[in-house]
Design a protein around this motif. Structure first.
Motif, PDB file in Angstrom:
ATOM      1  N   ASP A  93      33.216  33.658  34.242  1.00 26.86           N
ATOM      2  CA  ASP A  93      33.593  32.711  33.190  1.00 26.86           C
ATOM      3  C   ASP A  93      34.272  33.395  32.008  1.00 26.86           C
ATOM      4  O   ASP A  93      34.853  32.719  31.153  1.00 26.86           O
ATOM      5  N   ALA A  94      34.180  34.709  31.922  1.00 30.66           N
ATOM      6  CA  ALA A  94      34.798  35.457  30.836  1.00 30.66           C
ATOM      7  C   ALA A  94      35.655  36.567  31.423  1.00 30.66           C
ATOM      8  O   ALA A  94      35.298  37.158  32.458  1.00 30.66           O
ATOM      9  N   PRO A  95      36.791  36.874  30.791  1.00 28.67           N
ATOM     10  CA  PRO A  95      37.660  37.939  31.316  1.00 28.67           C
ATOM     11  C   PRO A  95      37.020  39.305  31.127  1.00 28.67           C
ATOM     12  O   PRO A  95      36.201  39.511  30.235  1.00 28.67           O
ATOM     13  N   GLU A  96      37.418  40.223  31.959  1.00 26.20           N
ATOM     14  CA  GLU A  96      36.957  41.591  31.830  1.00 26.20           C
ATOM     15  C   GLU A  96      37.637  42.268  30.640  1.00 26.20           C
ATOM     16  O   GLU A  96      38.807  41.990  30.356  1.00 26.20           O
ATOM     17  N   ALA A 133      37.841  38.721  37.988  1.00 30.56           N
ATOM     18  CA  ALA A 133      36.575  38.278  37.414  1.00 30.56           C
ATOM     19  C   ALA A 133      35.604  37.917  38.536  1.00 30.56           C
ATOM     20  O   ALA A 133      36.004  37.538  39.632  1.00 30.56           O
ATOM     21  N   GLY A 134      34.309  38.042  38.239  1.00 28.05           N
ATOM     22  CA  GLY A 134      33.289  37.670  39.219  1.00 28.05           C
ATOM     23  C   GLY A 134      32.325  38.801  39.489  1.00 28.05           C
ATOM     24  O   GLY A 134      32.165  39.711  38.675  1.00 28.05           O
ATOM     25  N   HIS A 135      31.699  38.750  40.672  1.00 28.70           N
ATOM     26  CA  HIS A 135      30.720  39.775  41.029  1.00 28.70           C
ATOM     27  C   HIS A 135      30.698  39.993  42.529  1.00 28.70           C
ATOM     28  O   HIS A 135      31.340  39.261  43.284  1.00 28.70           O
ATOM     29  N   VAL A 159      32.930  37.142  44.385  1.00 30.06           N
ATOM     30  CA  VAL A 159      32.590  35.725  44.255  1.00 30.06           C
ATOM     31  C   VAL A 159      32.439  35.391  42.771  1.00 30.06           C
ATOM     32  O   VAL A 159      32.203  36.273  41.945  1.00 30.06           O
ATOM     33  N   THR A 160      32.561  34.119  42.458  1.00 33.40           N
ATOM     34  CA  THR A 160      32.335  33.644  41.097  1.00 33.40           C
ATOM     35  C   THR A 160      31.259  32.584  41.113  1.00 33.40           C
ATOM     36  O   THR A 160      30.894  32.064  42.171  1.00 33.40           O
ATOM     37  N   GLY A 161      30.762  32.261  39.947  1.00 33.54           N
ATOM     38  CA  GLY A 161      29.699  31.272  39.847  1.00 33.54           C
ATOM     39  C   GLY A 161      28.352  31.880  40.128  1.00 33.54           C
ATOM     40  O   GLY A 161      28.220  33.093  40.330  1.00 33.54           O
ATOM     41  N   ALA A 205      26.143  37.678  31.509  1.00 32.20           N
ATOM     42  CA  ALA A 205      26.209  36.579  32.470  1.00 32.20           C
ATOM     43  C   ALA A 205      27.607  35.983  32.598  1.00 32.20           C
ATOM     44  O   ALA A 205      28.048  35.645  33.708  1.00 32.20           O
ATOM     45  N   ALA A 206      28.338  35.853  31.493  1.00 27.26           N
ATOM     46  CA  ALA A 206      29.663  35.236  31.556  1.00 27.26           C
ATOM     47  C   ALA A 206      30.629  36.065  32.392  1.00 27.26           C
ATOM     48  O   ALA A 206      31.420  35.514  33.181  1.00 27.26           O
ATOM     49  N   ARG A 207      30.580  37.373  32.252  1.00 24.80           N
ATOM     50  CA  ARG A 207      31.434  38.238  33.073  1.00 24.80           C
ATOM     51  C   ARG A 207      30.969  38.213  34.521  1.00 24.80           C
ATOM     52  O   ARG A 207      31.795  38.171  35.447  1.00 24.80           O
ATOM     53  N   PHE A 208      29.675  38.252  34.747  1.00 30.84           N
ATOM     54  CA  PHE A 208      29.130  38.228  36.100  1.00 30.84           C
ATOM     55  C   PHE A 208      29.560  36.957  36.835  1.00 30.84           C
ATOM     56  O   PHE A 208      29.957  37.002  38.012  1.00 30.84           O
TER      57      PHE A 208
END
Length: 279
Positions: free
Chosen positions: A180-183, A190-192, A276-278, A174-177
C-alpha cells in the motif's frame, strides 16, 4: 545468554581490558543524518565507529551487503575488535542499526557481541558520561571466519519458498509489506514474499529504545502467526531491521535465526521474484 546488556552493566565495565564499545549508528538517506558525524559530536567513552556502508561488499549496488570474511577481518582488526573480548554495540536511536552490526559480527564468528539496550538514547537520558571526537584504537590481527548458517541469499530464499521450509518474517512496516506504500528506494516493486509474516521491527522495541521483554516478544510473534518452534528467516528493506527481529528472537532463545542479507532491496528488483500484495 541475553543478546542485550544494560546501560548500568556497560557503565560499570567501561575501560575494562576485555571490553570494546562500538557505535553503529546509521540512517536511511531520507533521514538526512550522518551516523559518523553524530558519533564525532558525542559518543560513549572509548567507542569506535562501525560504518555499515563502508564495511560492506563494495562490488554490488545493493546497500551494506556483507563483505568477504577477509575484508571484514581486516576492517574490524583496524578498529581494535577481536573475538577474545566482549563487544557492546549501540546506536543513537535505541535499537536499530546496532542490531545489524551485532548480526554481522556474529556471522563473522564473533560470538561475544552484544547490543546496548536502549542505545545512546537511553545512555544520554541517564546523563552518563560521553566524549567527542574520534577514537584511534590499537589495531589487532583477526583471522577471517564465516558462519553461513546465519545468512540467506536470494537463491536460498527461492528454495525455501518452494520447499515450504523456514518461515520468512518481514520487519518492514505494514503499509510497505501489504504493497500500500511505495518503497523508499526507487525502482523496487511493492509487496512481500509469498507466505511471509509481518512483524514491523518497531513492535519489538519499546518507546524508550529498549528491547521488549521475552513474554511480550513471544506474544507479538505469535499474533503475527509465527510458530516459534519452527525455523525462521528474517527480512526487511536492506537487512538492517531484519537484524532487529533476529535480536528479538535471540532473546527468546532463537540465537541461530538467519537474515536474508539482500532483503527487499534485492528481491523487489528481481524481474522474476514471486511477490504478492495485500494480507
Amino acid at each position: 545468554m541475553d543478546p542485550v546488556v544494560s546501560t548500568e552493566w556497560l557503565a560499570q565495565r567501561l575501560g575494562s581490558p576485555d571490553l570494546r564499545v562500538v557505535d553503529g549508528s546509521w540512517f536511511m538517506p531520507a533521514e538526512a543524518r550522518s551516523g559518523h558525524e553524530e558519533y564525532l559530536r558525542v559518543h560513549i567513552p572509548g567507542a569506535v565507529f562501525f560504518d555499515i556502508d563502508a564495511i560492506a561488499d563494495l562490488t554490488t549496488d545493493l546497500p551494506h551487503m556483507l563483505p568477504t570474511p577477509e575484508a571484514f577481518a581486516q576492517a574490524v582488526g583496524a578498529l581494535g575488535l577481536s573475538r577474545e573480548v566482549d563487544i557492546v554495540i549501540y546506536d543513537s536511536l535505541g535499537i536499530r542499526a546496532a542490531a545489524r552490526v551485532w548480526w554481522t559480527l556474529r556471522a563473522m564468528g564473533f560470538i561475544r557481541a552484544f547490543v546496548l539496550d536502549g542505545g545512546l538514547k537511553k545512555w544520554l537520558a541517564e546523563a552518563r558520561h560521553v566524549e567527542t571526537g574520534d577514537v584511534h584504537p590499537r589495531a589487532v590481527k583477526v583471522a577471517p571466519a564465516f558462519d553461513p548458517g546465519l545468512v540467506r541469499s536470494a537463491d536460498e530464499v527461492r528454495g525455501l519458498l518452494a520447499s515450504g521450509g523456514p518461515r520468512l518474517v518481514d520487519a518492514r512496516g505494514a503499509a510497505r509489506f501489504l504493497g500500500d506504500a511505495p518503497e523508499p528506494r526507487p525502482g523496487l516493486k511493492a509487496g512481500h514474499m509469498p507466505g511471509a509474516a509481518n512483524v514491523p521491527f518497531d513492535q519489538v522495541v519499546a518507546a524508550d529504545g529498549t528491547l521488549r521483554p521475552a513474554q511480550e516478544l513471544t506474544a507479538i510473534f505469535e499474533a503475527a502467526g509465527v510458530d516459534l518452534a519452527k525455523p525462521i528467516v528474517t527480512t526487511c528493506g536492506s537487512g538492517v531491521t531484519a537484524s532487529v527481529l533476529a535480536l528479538a528472537l535471540a532473546r527468546l532463545g532463537r540465537d541461530r535465526t538467519a537474515v536474508y542479507d539482500g532483503s527487499w532491496a534485492e528481491w523487489g528488483a528481481l524481474a522474476d521474484a514471486p511477490i504478492v500484495t495485500g494480507p
